[in-house]
Design a protein around this motif. Structure first.
Motif, PDB file in Angstrom:
ATOM      1  N   ALA A 267       0.810  -1.152  -0.056  1.00  0.00           N
ATOM      2  CA  ALA A 267      -0.086   0.069  -0.061  1.00  0.00           C
ATOM      3  C   ALA A 267       0.912   1.330   0.107  1.00  0.00           C
ATOM      4  CB  ALA A 267      -0.906   0.004   1.227  1.00  0.00           C
ATOM      5  N   ASP A 268       0.558   2.305  -0.638  1.00  0.00           N
ATOM      6  CA  ASP A 268       1.244   3.532  -0.667  1.00  0.00           C
ATOM      7  C   ASP A 268       1.655   3.941   0.600  1.00  0.00           C
ATOM      8  OD1 ASP A 268      -0.401   5.027  -3.739  1.00  0.00           O
ATOM      9  OD2 ASP A 268       1.135   3.428  -3.347  1.00  0.00           O
ATOM     10  N   SER A 269       0.678   3.597   1.643  1.00  0.00           N
ATOM     11  CA  SER A 269       0.884   4.429   2.940  1.00  0.00           C
ATOM     12  C   SER A 269       2.034   3.819   3.583  1.00  0.00           C
ATOM     13  CB  SER A 269      -0.401   4.313   3.840  1.00  0.00           C
ATOM     14  OG  SER A 269      -0.623   2.852   3.820  1.00  0.00           O
ATOM     15  N   VAL A 270       2.549   2.654   3.463  1.00  0.00           N
ATOM     16  CA  VAL A 270       3.605   1.919   4.065  1.00  0.00           C
ATOM     17  C   VAL A 270       4.775   1.428   3.127  1.00  0.00           C
ATOM     18  CG1 VAL A 270       2.232   0.987   5.756  1.00  0.00           C
ATOM     19  CG2 VAL A 270       2.840  -0.470   3.616  1.00  0.00           C
ATOM     20  N   LYS A 271       4.714   2.045   2.099  1.00  0.00           N
ATOM     21  CA  LYS A 271       5.810   1.659   0.917  1.00  0.00           C
ATOM     22  C   LYS A 271       7.048   2.351   1.388  1.00  0.00           C
ATOM     23  CE  LYS A 271       4.407   1.391  -3.194  1.00  0.00           C
ATOM     24  NZ  LYS A 271       3.749   1.655  -4.438  1.00  0.00           N
ATOM     25  N   GLY A 272       8.319   1.829   1.450  1.00  0.00           N
ATOM     26  CA  GLY A 272       9.575   2.267   1.970  1.00  0.00           C
ATOM     27  C   GLY A 272      10.008   2.256   3.368  1.00  0.00           C
ATOM     28  N   ARG A 273       8.658   2.090   3.957  1.00  0.00           N
ATOM     29  CA  ARG A 273       8.913   1.627   5.816  1.00  0.00           C
ATOM     30  C   ARG A 273       8.834   0.582   5.847  1.00  0.00           C
ATOM     31  NH1 ARG A 273       6.020   3.809   9.914  1.00  0.00           N
ATOM     32  NH2 ARG A 273       4.255   3.801   8.751  1.00  0.00           N
ATOM     33  N   PHE A 274       7.658  -0.347   5.385  1.00  0.00           N
ATOM     34  CA  PHE A 274       7.530  -1.819   5.559  1.00  0.00           C
ATOM     35  C   PHE A 274       7.973  -2.580   4.630  1.00  0.00           C
ATOM     36  CE2 PHE A 274       3.515  -1.076   8.344  1.00  0.00           C
ATOM     37  CZ  PHE A 274       4.378  -0.079   9.270  1.00  0.00           C
ATOM     38  N   THR A 275       8.391  -3.803   4.870  1.00  0.00           N
ATOM     39  CA  THR A 275       8.905  -5.060   4.083  1.00  0.00           C
ATOM     40  C   THR A 275       8.326  -6.145   4.338  1.00  0.00           C
ATOM     41  OG1 THR A 275      11.033  -3.538   3.609  1.00  0.00           O
ATOM     42  CG2 THR A 275      11.035  -6.083   2.891  1.00  0.00           C
ATOM     43  N   ILE A 276       7.716  -6.625   3.267  1.00  0.00           N
ATOM     44  CA  ILE A 276       7.319  -8.102   3.501  1.00  0.00           C
ATOM     45  C   ILE A 276       8.190  -9.068   2.798  1.00  0.00           C
ATOM     46  CG2 ILE A 276       5.865  -8.196   1.486  1.00  0.00           C
ATOM     47  CD1 ILE A 276       3.579  -9.484   2.832  1.00  0.00           C
ATOM     48  N   SER A 277       8.124 -10.403   3.529  1.00  0.00           N
ATOM     49  CA  SER A 277       9.126 -11.426   2.873  1.00  0.00           C
ATOM     50  C   SER A 277       8.662 -12.840   3.335  1.00  0.00           C
ATOM     51  CB  SER A 277      10.594 -11.153   3.309  1.00  0.00           C
ATOM     52  OG  SER A 277      10.797 -11.081   4.893  1.00  0.00           O
ATOM     53  N   PHE A 278       9.338 -13.647   2.950  1.00  0.00           N
ATOM     54  CA  PHE A 278       8.869 -14.932   3.364  1.00  0.00           C
ATOM     55  C   PHE A 278      10.053 -16.058   3.527  1.00  0.00           C
ATOM     56  CE2 PHE A 278       7.038 -16.388  -1.006  1.00  0.00           C
ATOM     57  CZ  PHE A 278       8.294 -16.488  -1.594  1.00  0.00           C
ATOM     58  N   GLU A 279       9.719 -17.203   4.265  1.00  0.00           N
ATOM     59  CA  GLU A 279      10.798 -18.130   4.345  1.00  0.00           C
ATOM     60  C   GLU A 279       9.856 -19.311   4.177  1.00  0.00           C
ATOM     61  OE1 GLU A 279      14.080 -18.826   7.058  1.00  0.00           O
ATOM     62  OE2 GLU A 279      13.337 -17.215   8.061  1.00  0.00           O
ATOM     63  N   LYS A 280       9.828 -19.981   2.809  1.00  0.00           N
ATOM     64  CA  LYS A 280       8.916 -21.088   2.465  1.00  0.00           C
ATOM     65  C   LYS A 280       9.213 -22.402   3.337  1.00  0.00           C
ATOM     66  CE  LYS A 280       7.314 -20.178  -2.238  1.00  0.00           C
ATOM     67  NZ  LYS A 280       7.229 -20.702  -3.622  1.00  0.00           N
ATOM     68  N   SER A 281      10.459 -22.338   3.571  1.00  0.00           N
ATOM     69  CA  SER A 281      10.819 -23.733   4.417  1.00  0.00           C
ATOM     70  C   SER A 281      10.289 -23.688   5.757  1.00  0.00           C
ATOM     71  CB  SER A 281      12.369 -23.846   4.533  1.00  0.00           C
ATOM     72  OG  SER A 281      13.003 -22.637   5.064  1.00  0.00           O
ATOM     73  N   LYS A 282       9.982 -22.467   6.364  1.00  0.00           N
ATOM     74  CA  LYS A 282       9.420 -22.486   7.637  1.00  0.00           C
ATOM     75  C   LYS A 282       7.806 -22.040   7.594  1.00  0.00           C
ATOM     76  CE  LYS A 282      13.568 -20.828   9.938  1.00  0.00           C
ATOM     77  NZ  LYS A 282      14.273 -19.934  10.723  1.00  0.00           N
ATOM     78  N   ASN A 283       7.341 -22.143   6.402  1.00  0.00           N
ATOM     79  CA  ASN A 283       5.956 -21.672   5.998  1.00  0.00           C
ATOM     80  C   ASN A 283       5.529 -20.340   6.921  1.00  0.00           C
ATOM     81  OD1 ASN A 283       4.623 -23.229   4.257  1.00  0.00           O
ATOM     82  ND2 ASN A 283       2.914 -23.715   5.955  1.00  0.00           N
ATOM     83  N   THR A 284       6.496 -19.338   6.640  1.00  0.00           N
ATOM     84  CA  THR A 284       6.507 -18.160   7.365  1.00  0.00           C
ATOM     85  C   THR A 284       6.612 -16.756   6.553  1.00  0.00           C
ATOM     86  OG1 THR A 284       7.306 -19.248   9.419  1.00  0.00           O
ATOM     87  CG2 THR A 284       7.449 -16.635   9.323  1.00  0.00           C
ATOM     88  N   VAL A 285       5.696 -15.749   6.869  1.00  0.00           N
ATOM     89  CA  VAL A 285       5.826 -14.531   6.093  1.00  0.00           C
ATOM     90  C   VAL A 285       6.055 -13.591   7.267  1.00  0.00           C
ATOM     91  CG1 VAL A 285       4.619 -12.985   4.892  1.00  0.00           C
ATOM     92  CG2 VAL A 285       3.968 -15.214   4.413  1.00  0.00           C
ATOM     93  N   TYR A 286       6.818 -12.640   6.923  1.00  0.00           N
ATOM     94  CA  TYR A 286       7.508 -11.494   7.781  1.00  0.00           C
ATOM     95  C   TYR A 286       7.027 -10.145   7.408  1.00  0.00           C
ATOM     96  CZ  TYR A 286      10.685 -15.242   9.154  1.00  0.00           C
ATOM     97  OH  TYR A 286      11.267 -16.542   9.405  1.00  0.00           O
ATOM     98  N   LEU A 287       6.551  -9.414   8.287  1.00  0.00           N
ATOM     99  CA  LEU A 287       6.408  -8.097   8.046  1.00  0.00           C
ATOM    100  C   LEU A 287       7.502  -7.201   8.894  1.00  0.00           C
ATOM    101  CD1 LEU A 287       4.753  -5.811   6.254  1.00  0.00           C
ATOM    102  CD2 LEU A 287       3.492  -5.765   8.308  1.00  0.00           C
ATOM    103  N   GLN A 288       8.675  -6.648   8.132  1.00  0.00           N
ATOM    104  CA  GLN A 288       9.524  -5.683   8.812  1.00  0.00           C
ATOM    105  C   GLN A 288       8.982  -4.315   8.945  1.00  0.00           C
ATOM    106  OE1 GLN A 288      12.777  -6.560  10.339  1.00  0.00           O
ATOM    107  NE2 GLN A 288      12.785  -4.305  10.979  1.00  0.00           N
ATOM    108  N   MET A 289       8.815  -3.666   9.904  1.00  0.00           N
ATOM    109  CA  MET A 289       8.553  -2.136  10.160  1.00  0.00           C
ATOM    110  C   MET A 289       9.326  -1.532  10.546  1.00  0.00           C
ATOM    111  SD  MET A 289       4.496  -3.159  11.357  1.00  0.00           S
ATOM    112  CE  MET A 289       5.032  -3.595  13.036  1.00  0.00           C
ATOM    113  N   ASN A 290       9.810  -0.539   9.876  1.00  0.00           N
ATOM    114  CA  ASN A 290      10.822   0.488  10.348  1.00  0.00           C
ATOM    115  C   ASN A 290      10.181   1.843  10.576  1.00  0.00           C
ATOM    116  OD1 ASN A 290      12.610  -1.502   9.972  1.00  0.00           O
ATOM    117  ND2 ASN A 290      13.168  -1.142   7.844  1.00  0.00           N
ATOM    118  N   ASN A 291      10.885   2.581  11.299  1.00  0.00           N
ATOM    119  CA  ASN A 291      10.709   4.177  11.711  1.00  0.00           C
ATOM    120  C   ASN A 291       8.984   4.158  12.082  1.00  0.00           C
ATOM    121  OD1 ASN A 291      10.771   6.811  11.859  1.00  0.00           O
ATOM    122  ND2 ASN A 291      10.270   7.117   9.717  1.00  0.00           N
TER     123      ASN A 291
END
Length: 122
Positions: A61-85
């Protein structure tokens, strides 16, 4: 049926970072998109970001672009949301959910977690 469980929330100060985790018990299919949403008190659910399980393509979403990062680790069936600032207006309950399209509304998701609370003090 896949179940989702979020973790990683907490009380932080403005400017801090947090990484949220969403662990899926059960299979996530290549057609699925895992998204993060949040709901602040008295407000509707807000879409934040999504990631395609098939190829890791990400959407924001435009509101979080540049501050939040989504990623995953398929081997762990896990999705992350890194939130900065983090800012006080990021205070909300954060949820992960599964749909078949990025940017889906909250109701369009067919699996949803129970949420993890993030509180940002100014």
């Amino acid at each position: 049926q896949v179940q989702l469980e979020e973790s990683g929330g907490g009380l932080v100060q403005a400017g801090d970072s947090l990484r949220l985790s969403c662990v899926a018990s059960g299979r996530i299919y290549s057609s699925h998109v895992v998204g993060w949403y949040r709901q602040a008190p008295g407000k509707d659910y807000q879409y934040l970001a999504a990631i395609r399980w098939s190829n890791g393509l990400t959407y924001y979403a435009d509101s979080v672009k540049g501050r939040f990062t989504i990623s995953f680790e398929k081997s762990k069936n896990t999705v992350y949301l890194q939130m900065n600032n983090l800012k006080s207006e990021d205070t909300a309950n954060y949820y992960c959910a599964i749909s078949t399209s990025p940017g889906s509304t909250w109701r369009e998701n067919f699996r949803r977690g129970q949420g993890t609370q993030v509180t940002v003090s100014s």
